[in-house]
Design an enzyme around this catalytic site. Structure first.
Site, short mmCIF file in Angstrom:
data_model
loop_
_atom_site.label_atom_id
_atom_site.label_comp_id
_atom_site.label_asym_id
_atom_site.label_seq_id
_atom_site.Cartn_x
_atom_site.Cartn_y
_atom_site.Cartn_z
N ALA A 1 29.22 4.88 17.53
CA ALA A 1 27.79 4.68 17.76
C ALA A 1 27.49 4.07 19.12
O ALA A 1 26.44 4.32 19.70
CB ALA A 1 27.20 3.80 16.65
N THR A 2 28.40 3.25 19.65
CA THR A 2 28.16 2.66 20.97
C THR A 2 28.01 3.75 22.02
O THR A 2 27.10 3.72 22.85
CB THR A 2 29.30 1.69 21.34
N ASN B 1 21.89 -4.93 11.40
CA ASN B 1 23.30 -5.18 11.05
C ASN B 1 23.58 -6.63 10.69
O ASN B 1 24.58 -6.92 10.04
CB ASN B 1 24.20 -4.76 12.21
N GLN C 1 23.78 1.30 10.10
CA GLN C 1 23.87 0.57 8.84
C GLN C 1 23.11 1.26 7.71
O GLN C 1 23.35 0.96 6.54
CB GLN C 1 23.34 -0.85 9.02
N SER D 1 27.73 6.12 12.72
CA SER D 1 29.15 5.78 12.88
C SER D 1 29.89 6.00 11.57
O SER D 1 29.38 5.63 10.50
CB SER D 1 29.28 4.32 13.32
N HIS E 1 32.80 4.66 10.43
CA HIS E 1 33.50 3.56 9.76
C HIS E 1 32.56 2.62 9.02
O HIS E 1 33.01 1.72 8.32
CB HIS E 1 34.40 2.79 10.73
N THR F 1 37.93 16.04 24.13
CA THR F 1 38.57 16.75 23.03
C THR F 1 38.32 16.03 21.71
O THR F 1 38.56 14.83 21.60
CB THR F 1 40.09 16.85 23.27
N CYS G 1 30.72 -7.69 16.74
CA CYS G 1 30.75 -7.30 18.14
C CYS G 1 30.49 -8.47 19.08
O CYS G 1 30.78 -8.40 20.26
CB CYS G 1 29.71 -6.20 18.39
#
Length: 356
Positions: free
Chosen positions: A68-69, A136, A164, A181, A183, A219, A302
């Protein structure tokens, strides 16, 4: 170990791991190669893309990213004009906006109320509005549909950080860009995506082969894509079951904490897998040291090494002392009621034990 840090990352779903393993063990082709094995890998990527897209609005396309970053950086740096965002946004938005401001781009950071929610009427002339669906740190749900309406009235795009909320909270069809994201939904780390509404164009963030149609170079990993796809499919299949389970856990945690604890941010609208609470005079560092068998946090993972108190808690009006007396408890699909009850009891007892 009791794991109560679901906002930082979620446990990998066994089904997602199973989908990844063949691509890690024996199916190693580059999905951008034209030969048969490359085409097989490409087919796996496109199947995963469809699975991820099924939880997003129609009328757009997905570009897989490293997370996501990257997606948020691309969405912000790839657009033009003034930026409007919220004081409670993730560092990936606030720091990117600050970097753009250093290059001469106008940036407005809107305040939020004590409940953590912004007033959409404060959106003025701008080029991009960036807002988080589910915060978050405190779990509050922003009025994204109203913000999208305000953005469009101002001639702007709406970027929704749905990291989230993806798969848990409905994303309005009127947004223009969505960052997600893997994860955070029981998928693998190292992959995310940016959804781009049809007709919206972005300048590339990464230059190279342009492997992803909207302009992202690099890739792709079929293993990560497959894991992301299965995790997204599970979010769709288990939506009601997961939501009911989280609601039960939320009620249990609130009941067992007992008196003396205050919830930070609105309790409604809020995602119930996030319980951010404070207790006057609580020494959070001591609490975490005393409870090393329980994984919980004092804020965003983070920013855990910054030494600063939570900017989100300060933005909703908490003092420095109150912000540093707060903890975030995150739970979800794989949290059992028994484990949560034991962990909450231990947290409450340890906190109580700080006073003679």
């Amino acid at each position: 170990m009791s794991y109560l840090d679901y906002q930082a990352t979620t446990p990998l779903a066994p089904e997602a791991l199973a989908a990844m393993l063949p691509w890690l063990e024996s199916q190693h082709a580059n999905p951008h190669s034209p030969h048969r094995e490359g085409r097989r890998a490409k087919a796996a990527v496109e199947f995963a893309r469809d699975q991820v897209a099924a939880l997003l609005p129609p009328g757009g396309r997905i570009a897989f990213t490293s997370g996501a970053t990257e997606a948020l950086n691309w969405a912000i740096k790839g657009t033009a004009g003034p930026i409007t965002t919220l004081a409670t946004e993730h560092a990936a938005v606030l720091d990117t906006a600050a970097a753009e401001a250093a290059q001469g781009r106008d940036v407005t950071v809107l305040p939020v109320g004590a409940d953590g929610i912004v007033d959409p009427d404060t959106v003025a002339r701008t080029g991009l509005v960036a807002a988080m669906l589910v915060n978050n740190e405190i779990g509050v749900i922003q009025p994204i549909a109203a913000l999208a309406g305000a953005a469009h009235a101002a001639g702007a795009l709406l970027l929704c950080d749905a990291v989230q909320g993806y798969g848990r909270v409905a994303i309005p069809d009127t947004v223009d860009l969505i960052a997600i994201s893997a994860h955070k939904i029981h998928g693998p780390k190292g992959i995310g995506a940016l959804w781009i509404r049809d007709g919206v164009t972005l300048a590339p963030l990464l230059h190279g082969g342009g492997q992803e149609a909207p302009g992202r170079s690099g890739t792709l990993s079929p293993a990560l894509c497959a894991g992301f796809g299965v995790a997204a499919q599970l979010m769709a299949d288990r939506r009601d079951q997961d939501a009911a389970h989280v609601d039960r856990l939320w009620a249990l945690a609130r009941d067992r904490l007992g008196p003396g604890w205050t919830i930070n941010g609105a309790t409604d609208p809020r995602y119930h897998g996030n319980l951010n609470v404070r207790r006057e005079g609580l020494d959070v560092n001591r609490l975490m040291s005393d409870l090393r068998d329980i994984a919980f946090s004092a804020g965003s993972a983070c920013a855990s090494g910054s030494g600063r108190s939570s900017h989100v808690l300060r933005a909703i009006g908490l003092t420095e002392t109150q912000a540093r007396s707060s903890v975030r408890l995150g739970f979800g699909r794989y949290t059992t009621e028994t484990d949560l009850a034991a962990a909450i009891d231990a947290i409450a007892a340890a906190a109580e034990g700080q006073w003679p």
